[in-house]
Scaffold this motif. Structure first.
Motif, PDB file in Angstrom:
ATOM      1  N   PHE A   1       0.827  -1.199   0.000  1.00 34.82           N
ATOM      2  CA  PHE A   1       0.000   0.000   0.000  1.00 34.82           C
ATOM      3  C   PHE A   1       0.864   1.253   0.000  1.00 34.82           C
ATOM      4  CE2 PHE A   1       0.809  -1.126   4.377  1.00 34.82           C
ATOM      5  CZ  PHE A   1       0.961   0.072   5.065  1.00 34.82           C
ATOM      6  N   ASN A   2       0.219   2.369  -0.216  1.00 36.32           N
ATOM      7  CA  ASN A   2       0.886   3.670  -0.156  1.00 36.32           C
ATOM      8  C   ASN A   2       0.510   4.379   1.134  1.00 36.32           C
ATOM      9  OD1 ASN A   2       1.941   3.447  -2.832  1.00 36.32           O
ATOM     10  ND2 ASN A   2       0.000   4.205  -3.664  1.00 36.32           N
ATOM     11  N   ILE A   3       1.470   5.098   1.703  1.00 36.68           N
ATOM     12  CA  ILE A   3       1.174   6.091   2.734  1.00 36.68           C
ATOM     13  C   ILE A   3       1.391   7.446   2.077  1.00 36.68           C
ATOM     14  CG2 ILE A   3       1.814   7.066   4.960  1.00 36.68           C
ATOM     15  CD1 ILE A   3       2.657   4.310   5.876  1.00 36.68           C
ATOM     16  N   VAL A   4       0.295   8.137   1.822  1.00 36.28           N
ATOM     17  CA  VAL A   4       0.322   9.390   1.066  1.00 36.28           C
ATOM     18  C   VAL A   4       0.070  10.537   2.027  1.00 36.28           C
ATOM     19  CG1 VAL A   4      -0.669  10.662  -0.874  1.00 36.28           C
ATOM     20  CG2 VAL A   4      -0.625   8.143  -0.922  1.00 36.28           C
ATOM     21  N   GLU A   5       1.051  11.431   2.140  1.00 35.83           N
ATOM     22  CA  GLU A   5       0.918  12.531   3.101  1.00 35.83           C
ATOM     23  C   GLU A   5       0.765  13.860   2.397  1.00 35.83           C
ATOM     24  OE1 GLU A   5       2.765  14.270   7.232  1.00 35.83           O
ATOM     25  OE2 GLU A   5       3.981  12.860   6.070  1.00 35.83           O
ATOM     26  N   PHE A   6      -0.269  14.582   2.774  1.00 30.10           N
ATOM     27  CA  PHE A   6      -0.522  15.909   2.230  1.00 30.10           C
ATOM     28  C   PHE A   6       0.097  16.956   3.155  1.00 30.10           C
ATOM     29  CE2 PHE A   6      -4.051  13.215   0.872  1.00 30.10           C
ATOM     30  CZ  PHE A   6      -4.000  13.394  -0.498  1.00 30.10           C
ATOM     31  N   GLY A   7       0.969  17.822   2.590  1.00 36.29           N
ATOM     32  CA  GLY A   7       1.601  18.869   3.395  1.00 36.29           C
ATOM     33  C   GLY A   7       2.544  18.286   4.416  1.00 36.29           C
ATOM     34  N   SER A   8       3.555  17.571   3.952  1.00 38.93           N
ATOM     35  CA  SER A   8       4.393  16.765   4.832  1.00 38.93           C
ATOM     36  C   SER A   8       5.355  17.567   5.708  1.00 38.93           C
ATOM     37  CB  SER A   8       5.193  15.760   3.994  1.00 38.93           C
ATOM     38  OG  SER A   8       5.722  16.384   2.843  1.00 38.93           O
ATOM     39  N   GLY A   9       5.711  18.793   5.292  1.00 43.61           N
ATOM     40  CA  GLY A   9       6.625  19.595   6.116  1.00 43.61           C
ATOM     41  C   GLY A   9       7.969  18.922   6.293  1.00 43.61           C
ATOM     42  N   ASP A  10       8.520  18.956   7.530  1.00 45.72           N
ATOM     43  CA  ASP A  10       9.834  18.355   7.756  1.00 45.72           C
ATOM     44  C   ASP A  10       9.752  16.868   8.085  1.00 45.72           C
ATOM     45  OD1 ASP A  10       8.885  18.338  10.354  1.00 45.72           O
ATOM     46  OD2 ASP A  10      10.597  19.398  11.215  1.00 45.72           O
ATOM     47  N   GLY A  11       8.555  16.336   8.261  1.00 47.00           N
ATOM     48  CA  GLY A  11       8.379  14.894   8.460  1.00 47.00           C
ATOM     49  C   GLY A  11       8.781  14.370   9.824  1.00 47.00           C
ATOM     50  N   SER A  12       9.075  15.245  10.785  1.00 49.21           N
ATOM     51  CA  SER A  12       9.567  14.777  12.084  1.00 49.21           C
ATOM     52  C   SER A  12       8.533  13.932  12.818  1.00 49.21           C
ATOM     53  CB  SER A  12       9.998  15.969  12.946  1.00 49.21           C
ATOM     54  OG  SER A  12       8.910  16.855  13.158  1.00 49.21           O
ATOM     55  N   LYS A  13       7.264  14.299  12.686  1.00 55.18           N
ATOM     56  CA  LYS A  13       6.201  13.517  13.340  1.00 55.18           C
ATOM     57  C   LYS A  13       5.914  12.238  12.567  1.00 55.18           C
ATOM     58  CE  LYS A  13       3.595  17.045  12.954  1.00 55.18           C
ATOM     59  NZ  LYS A  13       2.445  17.982  12.943  1.00 55.18           N
ATOM     60  N   THR A  14       5.824  12.354  11.266  1.00 56.64           N
ATOM     61  CA  THR A  14       5.500  11.193  10.432  1.00 56.64           C
ATOM     62  C   THR A  14       6.557  10.102  10.569  1.00 56.64           C
ATOM     63  OG1 THR A  14       4.546  12.772   8.881  1.00 56.64           O
ATOM     64  CG2 THR A  14       4.798  10.512   8.114  1.00 56.64           C
ATOM     65  N   LYS A  15       7.797  10.520  10.801  1.00 57.50           N
ATOM     66  CA  LYS A  15       8.901   9.566  10.950  1.00 57.50           C
ATOM     67  C   LYS A  15       8.616   8.543  12.046  1.00 57.50           C
ATOM     68  CE  LYS A  15      12.798  11.615  10.732  1.00 57.50           C
ATOM     69  NZ  LYS A  15      13.940  12.460  11.159  1.00 57.50           N
ATOM     70  N   GLN A  16       7.930   8.988  13.105  1.00 56.42           N
ATOM     71  CA  GLN A  16       7.608   8.079  14.206  1.00 56.42           C
ATOM     72  C   GLN A  16       6.669   6.968  13.727  1.00 56.42           C
ATOM     73  OE1 GLN A  16       9.439   8.933  16.918  1.00 56.42           O
ATOM     74  NE2 GLN A  16      10.022  10.636  15.586  1.00 56.42           N
ATOM     75  N   LEU A  17       5.690   7.349  12.917  1.00 59.36           N
ATOM     76  CA  LEU A  17       4.726   6.392  12.378  1.00 59.36           C
ATOM     77  C   LEU A  17       5.403   5.443  11.396  1.00 59.36           C
ATOM     78  CD1 LEU A  17       1.515   5.815  12.156  1.00 59.36           C
ATOM     79  CD2 LEU A  17       1.715   7.081  10.008  1.00 59.36           C
ATOM     80  N   LEU A  18       6.198   5.986  10.490  1.00 62.51           N
ATOM     81  CA  LEU A  18       6.840   5.173   9.468  1.00 62.51           C
ATOM     82  C   LEU A  18       7.807   4.162  10.087  1.00 62.51           C
ATOM     83  CD1 LEU A  18       7.636   7.954   6.825  1.00 62.51           C
ATOM     84  CD2 LEU A  18       5.669   6.401   6.886  1.00 62.51           C
ATOM     85  N   LYS A  19       8.494   4.580  11.136  1.00 63.78           N
ATOM     86  CA  LYS A  19       9.445   3.684  11.800  1.00 63.78           C
ATOM     87  C   LYS A  19       8.736   2.454  12.345  1.00 63.78           C
ATOM     88  CE  LYS A  19      12.752   3.478  15.631  1.00 63.78           C
ATOM     89  NZ  LYS A  19      13.320   4.206  16.790  1.00 63.78           N
ATOM     90  N   VAL A  20       7.604   2.655  13.008  1.00 64.16           N
ATOM     91  CA  VAL A  20       6.851   1.523  13.564  1.00 64.16           C
ATOM     92  C   VAL A  20       6.332   0.628  12.447  1.00 64.16           C
ATOM     93  CG1 VAL A  20       4.755   0.886  14.821  1.00 64.16           C
ATOM     94  CG2 VAL A  20       6.237   2.693  15.705  1.00 64.16           C
ATOM     95  N   PHE A  21       5.815   1.233  11.378  1.00 66.69           N
ATOM     96  CA  PHE A  21       5.290   0.443  10.262  1.00 66.69           C
ATOM     97  C   PHE A  21       6.391  -0.400   9.627  1.00 66.69           C
ATOM     98  CE2 PHE A  21       0.936   2.065   8.832  1.00 66.69           C
ATOM     99  CZ  PHE A  21       0.573   2.426  10.131  1.00 66.69           C
ATOM    100  N   LEU A  22       7.602   0.168   9.496  1.00 62.21           N
ATOM    101  CA  LEU A  22       8.729  -0.591   8.952  1.00 62.21           C
ATOM    102  C   LEU A  22       9.122  -1.733   9.880  1.00 62.21           C
ATOM    103  CD1 LEU A  22      10.991   2.279   7.551  1.00 62.21           C
ATOM    104  CD2 LEU A  22       9.774   0.559   6.209  1.00 62.21           C
ATOM    105  N   GLU A  23       9.132  -1.448  11.183  1.00 61.30           N
ATOM    106  CA  GLU A  23       9.482  -2.488  12.162  1.00 61.30           C
ATOM    107  C   GLU A  23       8.483  -3.648  12.125  1.00 61.30           C
ATOM    108  OE1 GLU A  23       9.563  -0.258  15.765  1.00 61.30           O
ATOM    109  OE2 GLU A  23      11.633   0.445  15.486  1.00 61.30           O
TER     110      GLU A  23
END
Length: 316
Positions: free
Chosen positions: A74-96
């Motif tokens: 699947f895709n994780i599609v982010e609108f207005g991603s900015g610096d991604g500091s918050k999203t990184k927390q989510l992506l890390k768990v999903f990768l793990e």
């Protein structure tokens, strides 16, 4: 003026500053300089939304993952991603968790996207990241035809920048381009102590003022205008009865400026306002009603410990 000859920014500035009640769209805050200033805003202690959402995504991404029911890639599609500091927390768990996904951040600033990709790859080596630069709607239309399941991220409380009719229209457009079972994780700022909200949007450091003033600098730069920046001020107001923060630029004197690109002179009375931004704060009743009207079902509201903010998960 033959508006067809000009870009959207030029057209919207002309329309907004010749209107009876002057206005400029908040989407134009985020040129490269505006994006840099907003990163400073997110680091202010008074600006609680960033810290609250960081807490949610740091501590509850496991719970969010458990509510995502995608079996295939699947895709994780982010609108207005900015610096991604918050999203990184989510992506890390999903990768793990071994999730097979492509992260597609969308931002209108190429500089912001380039920095995001570099930072994400440094932190998450195995991340498949494919940034897209452009308008939300244009990129969404391209992605909708692929048939790949999507988790859409609309974080940071950005939905609060839209008036209710426009927010509903946006969410209905999301829904129309989503497949059955696609999900939307959306940051929504909650109603709370009015003083907490007021201070967050009129900070003592003057950073939010600079963020708004950058709109005038952008007009000078891109539309060859001669605005006297120091002849404008910034003001914002929070109404706890309807949950709306409204921000304005204020003309400090009777004045005018000319844009060579637009071949137009714009006139201002003393104390005349230019409305620049709405930031809506929601109740849970409003969240449920908005989701239902847009064709979604609320799966869960993930909140910070103070219940200042929610990342609300919806499914089509």
């Amino acid at each position: 003026m033959k508006v067809a000859l000009y870009n959207h920014f030029a057209q919207d500035v002309h329309e907004g500053l010749t209107a009876r009640e002057k206005h400029l769209s908040s989407k134009y805050f985020y040129d490269d300089e505006g994006s840099r200033i907003f990163m400073q805003i997110m680091q202010m202690p008074e600006y609680y939304p960033t810290a609250c959402e960081f807490e949610i995504l740091s501590q509850q991404s496991q719970a969010i993952f458990n509510r995502i029911d995608f079996i295939q890639k699947f895709n994780i599609v982010e609108f207005g991603s900015g610096d991604g500091s918050k999203t990184k927390q989510l992506l890390k768990v999903f990768l793990e968790k071994g999730a097979d996904f492509t992260y597609i951040p969308i931002d209108i600033s190429q500089e912001a996207n380039d920095a995001l990709k570099q930072n994400m790859k440094l932190a998450l080596h195995n991340l498949d990241i494919q940034p897209r630069t452009g308008d939300y709607f244009d990129v969404l239309n391209e992605l909708s035809a692929t048939g790949v399941p999507n988790l859409f991220l609309f974080l940071g409380g950005n939905i609060g920048n839209y008036k209710r009719e426009a927010a509903l229209e946006l969410l209905k457009k999301f829904n129309a381009d989503m497949n059955k079972g696609d999900m939307l994780l959306m940051g929504m700022d909650l109603q709370k102590n009015p003083r907490t909200i007021r201070t967050a949007y009129d900070d003592p450091h003057g950073i939010t003022k600079a963020f708004n003033m950058n709109l005038l600098r952008r007009i000078n730069s891109e539309l060859d205008a001669d605005i006297q920046i120091d002849q404008f001020d910034f003001y914002c107001d929070y109404n706890p009865q309807n949950g709306e923060v409204n921000s304005y630029l204020v003309s400090l004197k009777k004045q005018h400026f000319h844009s060579t690109v637009l071949n137009t002179t714009f006139y201002f009375e003393k104390d005349e306002l230019i409305w620049t931004e709405l930031s809506k704060k929601y109740s849970f009743t409003e969240i449920e009603a908005l989701a239902k009207e847009a064709g979604f079902k609320v799966v869960n509201n993930f909140m910070d410990c103070r219940h200042f903010f929610t990342d609300t998960l919806w499914v089509k």
